[in-house]
Design a protein around this motif. Structure first.
Motif, mmCIF file in Angstrom:
data_model
loop_
_atom_site.group_PDB
_atom_site.id
_atom_site.type_symbol
_atom_site.label_atom_id
_atom_site.label_comp_id
_atom_site.label_asym_id
_atom_site.label_seq_id
_atom_site.Cartn_x
_atom_site.Cartn_y
_atom_site.Cartn_z
ATOM 1 N N PHE A 187 -0.887 -10.418 0.686
ATOM 2 C CA PHE A 187 -2.313 -10.707 0.557
ATOM 3 C C PHE A 187 -2.944 -9.703 -0.411
ATOM 4 N N ASP A 188 -4.196 -9.925 -0.757
ATOM 5 C CA ASP A 188 -4.932 -9.002 -1.636
ATOM 6 C C ASP A 188 -5.766 -8.053 -0.788
ATOM 7 N N ILE A 189 -5.837 -6.808 -1.230
ATOM 8 C CA ILE A 189 -6.660 -5.823 -0.549
ATOM 9 C C ILE A 189 -7.693 -5.282 -1.537
ATOM 10 N N GLU A 190 -8.930 -5.181 -1.080
ATOM 11 C CA GLU A 190 -10.015 -4.649 -1.908
ATOM 12 C C GLU A 190 -10.433 -3.288 -1.379
ATOM 13 N N TYR A 191 -10.503 -2.304 -2.277
ATOM 14 C CA TYR A 191 -10.907 -0.952 -1.879
ATOM 15 C C TYR A 191 -11.455 -0.214 -3.099
ATOM 16 N N ASP A 192 -12.503 0.519 -2.925
ATOM 17 C CA ASP A 192 -13.064 1.376 -3.967
ATOM 18 C C ASP A 192 -13.262 0.629 -5.286
ATOM 19 N N GLY A 193 -13.720 -0.624 -5.217
ATOM 20 C CA GLY A 193 -13.961 -1.413 -6.408
ATOM 21 C C GLY A 193 -12.711 -1.965 -7.073
#
Length: 208
Positions: free
Chosen positions: A59-65
């Motif tokens: 899956f995709d993870i979003e963090y710190d932009g």
């Protein structure tokens, strides 16, 4: 699916314990050109991914932009408490070949009327791209009899998946049922007592 995460500025047992109390799981992101990055992820969202796609979820993870495709590499969960202690996330690319363990699931075991179904191999090491990782591989035991088995070479996998196990390795076998022996008491069986014999002998001695 996209999992939102936040940077983990502080580490340590106390910080992790507090995070878990707030419904977060300490995680570490690493691999490829990505530097080791401590994160916090939402427990409910992570559990939803596990339930839907299994332990090899991509899956995709979003963090710190930033946004990064990841594979669940490992996680630690309490044996008694239903609590995740940490999660390892491997940064990957869409066309990257990955080696993963895929669970083997036996199907149609109810058709085996004689013999004991014994699963010897519980998972299969395969290599494939992230989007082609199977959640599990089914092994049909229909028609197996006592003494017969199924090997790695007997199962079918998708064309995009390469099996890395020994083809002659046994997955499942049908064994002979064993009868449980009667429990041993360790004591010799007592002879039955004949009531009245001793009293009769006493009476005869008095008469004489």
């Amino acid at each position: 699916m996209v999992l939102k995460a936040e940077l983990r500025e502080k580490t340590g047992t106390a910080v992790s314990r507090q995070a878990r109390a707030e419904g977060k799981i300490p995680a570490i992101l690493y691999g490829g050109k990505v530097e080791n990055t401590p994160l916090f992820i939402n427990r409910r969202d992570f559990e939803a991914i596990l339930k839907e796609d299994g332990a090899n979820a991509v899956f995709d993870i979003e963090y710190d932009g930033k946004k990064q495709k990841v594979l669940i590499k490992d996680f630690t969960k309490g044996a008694i408490k239903n609590e995740f202690y940490n999660v390892d996330l491997q940064a990957i690319t869409a066309n990257q070949k990955l080696q993963v363990e895929v669970p083997l699931i036996l199907v149609n075991t109810e058709t085996i009327k004689e013999g004991v179904v014994e699963q010897v191999l519980n998972s299969l090491l395969v290599e494939t791209t992230p989007d082609n990782i199977p959640g599990s591989i089914e092994v049909d035991v229909t028609g197996l009899e006592i003494g017969s088995n199924k090997l790695v070479s007997d199962i079918e996998v998708p064309q995009e998946v390469s099996v890395l196990e020994d083809p002659e390795k046994t997955i499942v076998t049908i064994g002979v049922p064993t009868e449980e022996p009667a429990p041993e008491t360790g004591e010799e069986e007592a002879e039955p007592e004949v009531i009245g014999e001793e009293d009769k002998a006493d009476e005869d001695s008095k008469e004489n």
